[in-house]
Design a protein around this motif. Structure first.
Motif, PDB file in Angstrom:
ATOM      1  N   ARG A  11     -15.042  66.428  66.987  1.00  0.00           N
ATOM      2  CA  ARG A  11     -16.039  66.512  65.917  1.00  0.00           C
ATOM      3  C   ARG A  11     -15.623  67.608  64.944  1.00  0.00           C
ATOM      4  NH1 ARG A  11     -22.225  68.698  66.650  1.00  0.00           N
ATOM      5  NH2 ARG A  11     -22.739  68.673  64.442  1.00  0.00           N
ATOM      6  N   ILE A  23     -17.160  64.389  60.732  1.00  0.00           N
ATOM      7  CA  ILE A  23     -15.999  63.535  60.946  1.00  0.00           C
ATOM      8  C   ILE A  23     -15.742  63.501  62.447  1.00  0.00           C
ATOM      9  CG2 ILE A  23     -13.564  63.159  60.439  1.00  0.00           C
ATOM     10  CD1 ILE A  23     -14.079  65.046  57.951  1.00  0.00           C
ATOM     11  N   ILE A  24     -15.649  62.299  62.992  1.00  0.00           N
ATOM     12  CA  ILE A  24     -15.406  62.121  64.418  1.00  0.00           C
ATOM     13  C   ILE A  24     -14.017  61.517  64.571  1.00  0.00           C
ATOM     14  CG2 ILE A  24     -16.207  61.061  66.550  1.00  0.00           C
ATOM     15  CD1 ILE A  24     -18.855  60.524  65.059  1.00  0.00           C
ATOM     16  N   HIS A  31     -13.151  59.305  61.523  1.00  0.00           N
ATOM     17  CA  HIS A  31     -14.236  58.403  61.115  1.00  0.00           C
ATOM     18  C   HIS A  31     -15.379  59.256  60.554  1.00  0.00           C
ATOM     19  CE1 HIS A  31     -12.028  55.930  63.988  1.00  0.00           C
ATOM     20  NE2 HIS A  31     -12.593  54.881  63.434  1.00  0.00           N
ATOM     21  N   TRP A  32     -15.903  58.858  59.400  1.00  0.00           N
ATOM     22  CA  TRP A  32     -17.011  59.556  58.758  1.00  0.00           C
ATOM     23  C   TRP A  32     -18.298  58.795  59.020  1.00  0.00           C
ATOM     24  CZ3 TRP A  32     -12.107  59.779  57.258  1.00  0.00           C
ATOM     25  CH2 TRP A  32     -11.614  60.942  56.672  1.00  0.00           C
ATOM     26  N   LEU A  33     -19.417  59.509  59.157  1.00  0.00           N
ATOM     27  CA  LEU A  33     -20.724  58.881  59.277  1.00  0.00           C
ATOM     28  C   LEU A  33     -21.087  58.324  57.910  1.00  0.00           C
ATOM     29  CD1 LEU A  33     -20.636  60.789  61.790  1.00  0.00           C
ATOM     30  CD2 LEU A  33     -23.110  60.935  61.562  1.00  0.00           C
ATOM     31  N   TYR A  68     -14.302  50.073  58.499  1.00  0.00           N
ATOM     32  CA  TYR A  68     -15.511  50.592  59.147  1.00  0.00           C
ATOM     33  C   TYR A  68     -15.682  49.980  60.528  1.00  0.00           C
ATOM     34  CZ  TYR A  68     -17.857  46.198  57.889  1.00  0.00           C
ATOM     35  OH  TYR A  68     -18.209  44.887  57.773  1.00  0.00           O
ATOM     36  N   VAL A  79     -21.334  58.946  71.349  1.00  0.00           N
ATOM     37  CA  VAL A  79     -21.298  59.686  70.085  1.00  0.00           C
ATOM     38  C   VAL A  79     -22.593  60.464  69.880  1.00  0.00           C
ATOM     39  CG1 VAL A  79     -21.168  59.430  67.569  1.00  0.00           C
ATOM     40  CG2 VAL A  79     -19.606  58.157  69.043  1.00  0.00           C
ATOM     41  N   LEU A  95     -24.794  52.768  64.541  1.00  0.00           N
ATOM     42  CA  LEU A  95     -24.241  53.798  63.660  1.00  0.00           C
ATOM     43  C   LEU A  95     -23.004  53.239  62.975  1.00  0.00           C
ATOM     44  CD1 LEU A  95     -24.313  56.830  62.776  1.00  0.00           C
ATOM     45  CD2 LEU A  95     -22.762  57.266  64.686  1.00  0.00           C
ATOM     46  N   LEU A  97     -19.660  53.821  60.999  1.00  0.00           N
ATOM     47  CA  LEU A  97     -18.625  54.819  60.748  1.00  0.00           C
ATOM     48  C   LEU A  97     -17.607  54.234  59.776  1.00  0.00           C
ATOM     49  CD1 LEU A  97     -17.844  56.048  64.382  1.00  0.00           C
ATOM     50  CD2 LEU A  97     -19.373  57.094  62.708  1.00  0.00           C
ATOM     51  N   THR A  99     -13.669  54.568  58.309  1.00  0.00           N
ATOM     52  CA  THR A  99     -12.350  55.148  58.519  1.00  0.00           C
ATOM     53  C   THR A  99     -11.943  55.857  57.225  1.00  0.00           C
ATOM     54  OG1 THR A  99     -11.214  53.196  57.691  1.00  0.00           O
ATOM     55  CG2 THR A  99     -11.692  53.257  60.075  1.00  0.00           C
TER      56      THR A  99
END
Length: 122
Positions: A11, A23-24, A31-33, A68, A79, A95, A97, A99
């Motif tokens: 994270r 960002i995960i 990957h962004w929320l 995504y 997550v 959720l 996410l 890319t």
């Protein structure tokens, strides 16, 4: 900038135009929320309208898996545990996410003024 490693997930929290962006890293890929990206770009409903654009209006332009991914079930639970209820509400059923490729592609499709700045930020 905050950075936390939890098993296979990483994270990272940064900001864009004063808005937090989580960002995960999953499988080595960031990957962004999507909702946070939308809120930072100025979309209404705290970024919810951006999520709807990605999954509906722009679905012909964006590719599931490449641009995504939609998390649900056990993947979402993992997550949620990493991010906590301050980032993802406990009752969130799924959720979205984005890319890195998806953030760039969505910012190209967006008509929001902040999207041009966002393209340079990615």
């Amino acid at each position: 900038m905050e950075h936390t490693r939890d098993n296979a997930l990483v994270r990272l929290v940064t900001t864009f135009e004063g808005h937090p962006l989580t960002i995960i890293e999953i499988g080595g890929e960031p990957h962004w929320l999507a909702r946070q990206v939308g809120e930072a770009l100025g979309y209404s409903d705290r970024g919810g309208n951006f999520v709807r654009l990605v999954t509906a209006d722009w679905s012909d332009e964006l590719i599931t898996g490449a641009d995504y991914r939609l998390l649900a079930g056990d993947e979402l639970a993992t997550v949620k545990a990493l991010l906590g209820p301050d980032v993802i509400a406990p009752n969130t059923p799924s959720l979205l996410l984005l890319t890195q490729q998806g953030v760039f592609a969505a910012s190209m499709l967006s008509r929001q003024p902040k999207a041009q700045i966002g393209r340079a930020h990615v």
